[in-house]
Design an enzyme around this catalytic site. Structure first.
Site, PDB file in Angstrom:
ATOM      1  N   ASP A 292       1.056  -1.415   0.001  1.00 62.63           N
ATOM      2  CA  ASP A 292       0.011   0.164  -0.307  1.00 62.63           C
ATOM      3  C   ASP A 292       1.314   1.117   0.221  1.00 62.63           C
ATOM      4  O   ASP A 292       2.078   1.200   0.646  1.00 62.63           O
ATOM      5  CB  ASP A 292      -0.528  -0.117   1.108  1.00 62.63           C
ATOM      6  CG  ASP A 292      -2.340   0.614   0.706  1.00 62.63           C
ATOM      7  OD1 ASP A 292      -3.169  -0.001   1.513  1.00 62.63           O
ATOM      8  OD2 ASP A 292      -2.260   1.640  -0.215  1.00 62.63           O
TER       9      ASP A 292
HETATM   10  C1  GLC Z   1      -4.267   4.036  -0.121  1.00 64.23           C
HETATM   11  C2  GLC Z   1      -5.095   3.032   0.193  1.00 64.23           C
HETATM   12  C3  GLC Z   1      -5.055   2.260  -1.096  1.00 64.23           C
HETATM   13  C4  GLC Z   1      -4.987   2.513  -2.228  1.00 64.23           C
HETATM   14  C5  GLC Z   1      -3.949   3.358  -2.652  1.00 64.23           C
HETATM   15  C6  GLC Z   1      -3.217   3.955  -3.718  1.00 64.23           C
HETATM   16  O1  GLC Z   1      -3.633   4.459   0.747  1.00 64.23           O
HETATM   17  O2  GLC Z   1      -4.862   2.510   0.772  1.00 64.23           O
HETATM   18  O3  GLC Z   1      -6.241   1.057  -0.925  1.00 64.23           O
HETATM   19  O4  GLC Z   1      -5.030   1.785  -3.615  1.00 64.23           O
HETATM   20  O5  GLC Z   1      -3.771   3.903  -1.401  1.00 64.23           O
HETATM   21  O6  GLC Z   1      -3.580   4.829  -3.784  1.00 64.23           O
END
Ligand code: GLC
Length: 748
Positions: A292
């Protein structure tokens, strides 16, 4: 009407712990192996790194800005082979520039383009939690397919969706992104959304690689607080939070995303038992595991990594294939390999998966796949996708109360006062993660009503209150409008920024200023229809809870107005059912309809019996439990037939007569819940095991045949394996609020 074969297949795959995919690792192609052999450590680290797209930024900012570099510097990094994927960019023109930069690199490895497209790209659909209220895997698959066509046409190959985190704590803002509290519904919709996004062939220009996320257990954050630690038993992991991932992987998902969260003391980004032993070893998942956002660097804040290099080492060794936004892999992997702290084989394995993903998407054969200006013009905001968005929005609405059949309203002859901050408001239609959506494209409630009313002059609109603050003079104007009307529509609830990531709430209530407005509307004595806007279940009180009619309308996206009007005026019957339970109070969270029994359950007719399971100030019940909802007609059940004895391992056939006892055609959800009376572990007091939608003409009766798949009787025993234990099961067939029959059977 048996459940579709897909549902049974998905369930069957869950029965054992057999891996979902061939046990042997996918042998990578010769092209991939030859590339790996030629790549330097720096180039390998580059392929394992993804960054927010500054070449073609989408406009909205979804994450805290980390290490911005600007578009030109990003193009230079792409040419130098330091970037393998860009995410959250949008538009064909920018995609072409970025891809040309990649093909100017030494090894000409194409970029892959990803984005957080959860419920629409440019045409915003209802939030996934709203769509889940349709209880319709086929609709979800078709909606995802429509979204994929528009998204891919915008120069994208990969979506960080579906979010498949089972969520039983409505204080958590990300409830909005998933399919709610029930395991079966999450499983079926996870697989449907994967099939819809990916389509029949990942090489097609309209295919969108899917990413069931966040692996695993994110929905169980402590106290419903965003990013908090997660702790659970192995059985709870396997029975509740893992199943939607298994069905999504079985549906062919090409990637997954690791959760931010600490899982049992080890953040998932550094948790090898989860990301390697379970995900790869036991489940046999062969796709890419992306971290993430900045989550590997967050291992330092977690107190697990001493510094960035240590964080990079822990992440790659745990099983993270791609590092998102931190740049830790680019900056530290080469030195970690050269120093012997990370074996090159671990890096090569991750590179193999990333290059194989690009190959599966057809990007080596056609790096400009999905970069077609004609397709972008054709697919963006098409009539077809708007029609699908309106259909999903209409199917997402849940009618929770309708005293005296106040609804549907006549299209003519009624003076209507539309009161509340969400009556004539476009800023709060879409909810969280509305990627490239533009609020100005939304159709608000007032516009939707005017589009259907025979005489729009009979509509008066007054905000009455702000979203969180009172409006000077607002209440007086709203009261005057209500007194001059025959019926009040009260458009209240959560603002779009109160839902989604980083928006956990301790009190899941309608903001006080709006509650006060609701009380003022009730005091006028006019009939009030509440049009609730929300990204989670809410704890309703006072005039909102007691209004004679209540529609749960979620964040419905661009087509909010037409969909609400369709339902209010009865052009379409409300058929949604709650995918999350509305509690009596916030203090009951976390809560779910399928909670396990206790040793002191209260008698059904004495929920507050002394010395039994309840709070001092609330029973162990919901105001509107999972599955609540009604239509504009009524149904009755009769002649329930269930075999008295079922052989271990056999499906359970259930047959029942359903009758439409109302005056108009209608659709209901026929649902089967089970309770295992005696087992080696405590069991849910009841849990949905099958469902089917049934549409009947007024007065029509039909025999409905369902099958409960054998695996639905199983539990995770103390040895961690799924098994069906002999014994008695209680069974309920439900066909609407208060419409249910009870039966039983024995497994021998
Ligand atoms: C965010 C989210 C995730 C998302 C990623 C990219 O913090 O937790 O679900 O896909 O960052 O934006």
């Amino acid at each position: 009407m048996p459940l579709s074969r897909r549902n049974v297949l998905g369930a069957a795959l869950l029965a054992g712990t057999a891996t979902l995919l061939p046990a042997r690792a996918h042998a990578a192609s010769d092209r991939v192996e030859a590339l790996i052999a030629r790549m330097t450590l720096a180039e390998k680290a580059g392929q394992l790194s993804c960054f927010n797209d500054e070449v073609r930024p989408v406009g909205a900012v979804f994450n805290p800005v980390v290490d911005p570099r600007g578009g030109e510097a990003m193009l230079a990094d792409i040419r130098a082979g330091r970037i393998g994927m860009l995410f959250n960019g949008y538009g064909v023109a920018g995609a072409r520039r970025a891809q040309e930069a990649a093909l100017a690199g030494r090894l000409r490895i194409p970029l892959v383009f990803a984005a957080d497209v959860l419920h629409g790209c440019r045409t915003i659909f209802p939030i996934p939690l709203a769509e889940a209220a349709a209880f319709d895997a086929d609709l979800s698959e078709r909606a995802a397919r429509a979204v994929a066509c528009e998204t891919a046409a915008g120069g994208l190959h990969w979506t960080f969706a579906p979010m498949v985190d089972v969520a039983r704590d409505q204080r958590w803002g990300r409830v909005a992104e998933g399919a709610g509290e029930d395991v079966l519904l999450n499983r079926l919709l996870a697989a449907a959304r994967v099939r819809g996004f990916q389509g029949s062939d990942l090489r097609r220009a309209d295919a969108l690689l899917a990413t069931p996320k966040h692996f695993v257990g994110y929905g169980a954050v402590r106290g419903g607080m965003e990013y908090a630690a997660v702790d659970m038993s192995a059985a709870e992991l396997r029975e509740t939070f893992l199943p939607p991932f298994l069905d999504a992987f079985a549906a062919g998902a090409g990637a997954t995303m690791a959760s931010f969260t600490d899982f049992g003391g080890v953040p998932v980004s550094a948790n090898r038992p989860l990301l390697t032993d379970l995900l790869r070893g036991e489940l046999g998942f062969q796709g890419v595991c992306v971290s993430d956002y900045d989550a590997d660097r967050e291992l330092i804040a977690h107190g697990i990594a001493a510094d960035e290099a240590d964080a990079a080492r822990l992440a790659i060794l745990a099983g993270i294939d791609m590092s998102m936004q931190s740049g830790l892999f680019v900056r530290h992997l080469p030195a970690l390999v050269e120093s012997g702290r990370v074996p090159v084989a671990a890096v090569d394995q991750a590179v193999r998966r990333v290059l194989t993903l690009k190959e599966r998407l057809g990007l080596f054969n056609d790096p400009f796949r999905s970069i077609d200006a004609r397709a972008e013009r054709r697919e963006t905001g098409s009539v077809a996708i708007k029609r699908m968005a309106r259909k999903v929005a209409t199917r997402s609405i849940v009618l929770l109360r309708n005293d005296g059949d106040l609804l549907p309203l006549p299209r003519a002859g009624k003076r209507i006062a539309l009161i509340g901050p969400f009556g004539a408001d476009k800023a709060n239609l879409n909810g969280p993660w509305s990627f490239a959506g533009d609020a100005k494209d939304g159709i608000d409630v007032a516009s939707g009503l005017r589009g259907v009313m025979a005489d729009p002059a009979l509509l008066t609109v007054e905000a009455g209150s702000g979203v969180t603050e009172p409006l000077p003079g607002g209440t007086a104007r709203a009261v005057a409008a209500a007194q001059a009307a025959d019926v009040v529509l009260l458009a209240i609830g959560e603002g779009g920024d109160m839902s989604g990531e980083g928006n956990s709430r301790t009190e899941i209530v309608v903001p006080a200023a709006q509650q006060a407005l609701a009380e003022a509307m009730a005091a006028t004595g006019k009939p009030v229809v509440v049009l609730l806007r929300h990204g989670r279940a809410l704890a309703l009180s006072g005039a909102v809870r007691d209004a004679p009619a209540l529609l749960a309308t979620w964040f419905l996206g661009e087509q909010t107005g037409p969909a609400v009007a369709d339902i209010l005026f009865g052009r379409v019957e409300p058929t949604g059912r709650l995918p999350v339970s509305f509690p009596l109070t916030s203090g009951q969270q976390p809560w779910s309809y399928d909670r396990r029994s206790t040793g002191r359950p209260p008698p059904d007719d004495q929920p507050m019996a002394p010395g039994r399971s309840h709070w001092r100030d609330a029973p162990d019940r919901a105001l509107y439990p999972f599955g609540s909802g009604m239509g504009y007609t009524r149904f009755a059940l009769s002649d329930l037939s269930v075999p008295a004895v079922v052989a271990t391992g056999a499906d359970v056939p259930v047959s029942v007569m359903v009758r439409n006892v109302g005056k108009r055609a209608g659709t209901t959800l026929v649902r089967i819940d089970l309770h295992d009376r005696v087992a080696s572990r405590t069991r849910p007091v009841r849990q949905m095991k099958a469902f089917v939608r049934v549409t009947l003409a007024a007065g029509e009766t039909r025999r409905i045949d369902l099958r409960i798949a054998a695996r639905e009787l199983a539990l995770v025993a103390s040895d961690g394996r799924w098994r069906v234990e002999p014994g008695a099961f209680d069974l309920w067939v439900v066909a609407g609020d208060g419409v249910e029959m009870q039966g039983a059977f024995e497994v021998r």
